[in-house]
Design a protein around this motif. Structure first.
Motif, PDB file in Angstrom:
ATOM      1  N   VAL A 155       0.859  -1.178   0.000  1.00 22.54           N
ATOM      2  CA  VAL A 155       0.000   0.000   0.000  1.00 22.54           C
ATOM      3  C   VAL A 155       0.898   1.232   0.000  1.00 22.54           C
ATOM      4  O   VAL A 155       1.819   1.339   0.812  1.00 22.54           O
ATOM      5  N   ALA A 156       0.643   2.120  -0.943  1.00 26.63           N
ATOM      6  CA  ALA A 156       1.420   3.350  -1.035  1.00 26.63           C
ATOM      7  C   ALA A 156       0.498   4.542  -0.850  1.00 26.63           C
ATOM      8  O   ALA A 156      -0.723   4.434  -1.011  1.00 26.63           O
TER       9      ALA A 156
ATOM     10  N   ASP B 153      -4.484   6.610  -0.396  1.00 21.72           N
ATOM     11  CA  ASP B 153      -3.702   5.378  -0.454  1.00 21.72           C
ATOM     12  C   ASP B 153      -4.108   4.578  -1.682  1.00 21.72           C
ATOM     13  O   ASP B 153      -5.257   4.606  -2.099  1.00 21.72           O
ATOM     14  N   TYR B 154      -3.163   3.869  -2.238  1.00 24.83           N
ATOM     15  CA  TYR B 154      -3.473   2.976  -3.348  1.00 24.83           C
ATOM     16  C   TYR B 154      -2.581   1.751  -3.247  1.00 24.83           C
ATOM     17  O   TYR B 154      -1.582   1.751  -2.525  1.00 24.83           O
ATOM     18  N   SER B 155      -2.985   0.732  -3.987  1.00 24.53           N
ATOM     19  CA  SER B 155      -2.258  -0.521  -3.942  1.00 24.53           C
ATOM     20  C   SER B 155      -1.790  -0.888  -5.347  1.00 24.53           C
ATOM     21  O   SER B 155      -2.544  -1.436  -6.130  1.00 24.53           O
TER      22      SER B 155
ATOM     23  N   ALA C  22       3.369   3.664  -9.622  1.00 28.06           N
ATOM     24  CA  ALA C  22       2.916   5.047  -9.699  1.00 28.06           C
ATOM     25  C   ALA C  22       1.456   5.106  -9.283  1.00 28.06           C
ATOM     26  O   ALA C  22       0.731   4.109  -9.312  1.00 28.06           O
ATOM     27  N   CYS C  23       1.023   6.310  -8.902  1.00 31.46           N
ATOM     28  CA  CYS C  23      -0.358   6.492  -8.495  1.00 31.46           C
ATOM     29  C   CYS C  23      -1.282   6.285  -9.693  1.00 31.46           C
ATOM     30  O   CYS C  23      -1.059   6.844 -10.762  1.00 31.46           O
TER      31      CYS C  23
ATOM     32  N   GLU D  97       6.321   7.119  -3.807  1.00 30.85           N
ATOM     33  CA  GLU D  97       7.423   7.519  -2.937  1.00 30.85           C
ATOM     34  C   GLU D  97       7.192   7.187  -1.471  1.00 30.85           C
ATOM     35  O   GLU D  97       8.128   7.114  -0.704  1.00 30.85           O
ATOM     36  N   ASP D  98       5.973   6.976  -1.116  1.00 25.77           N
ATOM     37  CA  ASP D  98       5.687   6.747   0.293  1.00 25.77           C
ATOM     38  C   ASP D  98       4.986   5.410   0.476  1.00 25.77           C
ATOM     39  O   ASP D  98       3.806   5.277   0.187  1.00 25.77           O
ATOM     40  N   ILE D  99       5.750   4.426   0.923  1.00 24.58           N
ATOM     41  CA  ILE D  99       5.166   3.096   1.104  1.00 24.58           C
ATOM     42  C   ILE D  99       4.639   2.969   2.524  1.00 24.58           C
ATOM     43  O   ILE D  99       5.362   3.187   3.483  1.00 24.58           O
ATOM     44  N   ARG D 100       3.365   2.658   2.610  1.00 18.75           N
ATOM     45  CA  ARG D 100       2.736   2.549   3.929  1.00 18.75           C
ATOM     46  C   ARG D 100       2.867   1.142   4.500  1.00 18.75           C
ATOM     47  O   ARG D 100       3.026   0.956   5.694  1.00 18.75           O
TER      48      ARG D 100
END
Ligand code: ZN
Length: 117
Positions: A71-72, A80-82, A90-91, A99-102
């Motif tokens: 999940v980013a 958030d997207y997967s 990419a989004c 750039e931001d991995i959750r």
């Protein structure tokens, strides 16, 4: 094969814990949390674990793997997207690079199931 090295590290971690237990419990199951973004193959990990624990205090213990999806977070869309593994990260909405991995990079022991010998 990096599952082999990971398994070694995993066994060392469990051994440290086990050595500190006065009653030396029998470990029946090792619950692991494995993020899909670690690129660890659960089947390879299970195989490596089985081979490396033979004849040790972990002989017969079962590895239980829980997958954590990737999940980013997109700062542009504030959502958030997967992303799909192996595709361009990419989004999907605005195409900003990931750039931001959750979550999805975890590789840790969740818990151990033991019985007292
Ligand atoms: Zn976006």
């Amino acid at each position: 094969m990096h599952e082999t090295d990971m398994t070694k590290a995993l066994i060392v971690t469990i051994q440290d814990w086990w050595d500190a237990q006065p009653e030396r419990p029998i470990i029946q199951k090792v619950h692991l949390i494995v993020g899909t973004f670690t690129c660890v193959e659960p089947a390879s990990l299970e195989f490596a674990f089985e081979v490396q624990t033979q004849g040790t205090f972990l002989d017969g213990a079962e590895l239980v793997i829980k997958d954590i999806p990737l999940v980013a977070h997109c700062h542009t869309c504030r959502s958030d997207y997967s992303p799909d593994l192996g595709s361009q990260y990419a989004c999907p909405t605005c195409n900003s690079p990931m750039e931001d991995i959750r979550s999805g990079r975890e590789l840790k022991i969740d818990r151990l199931e033991c019985v007292t010998a």
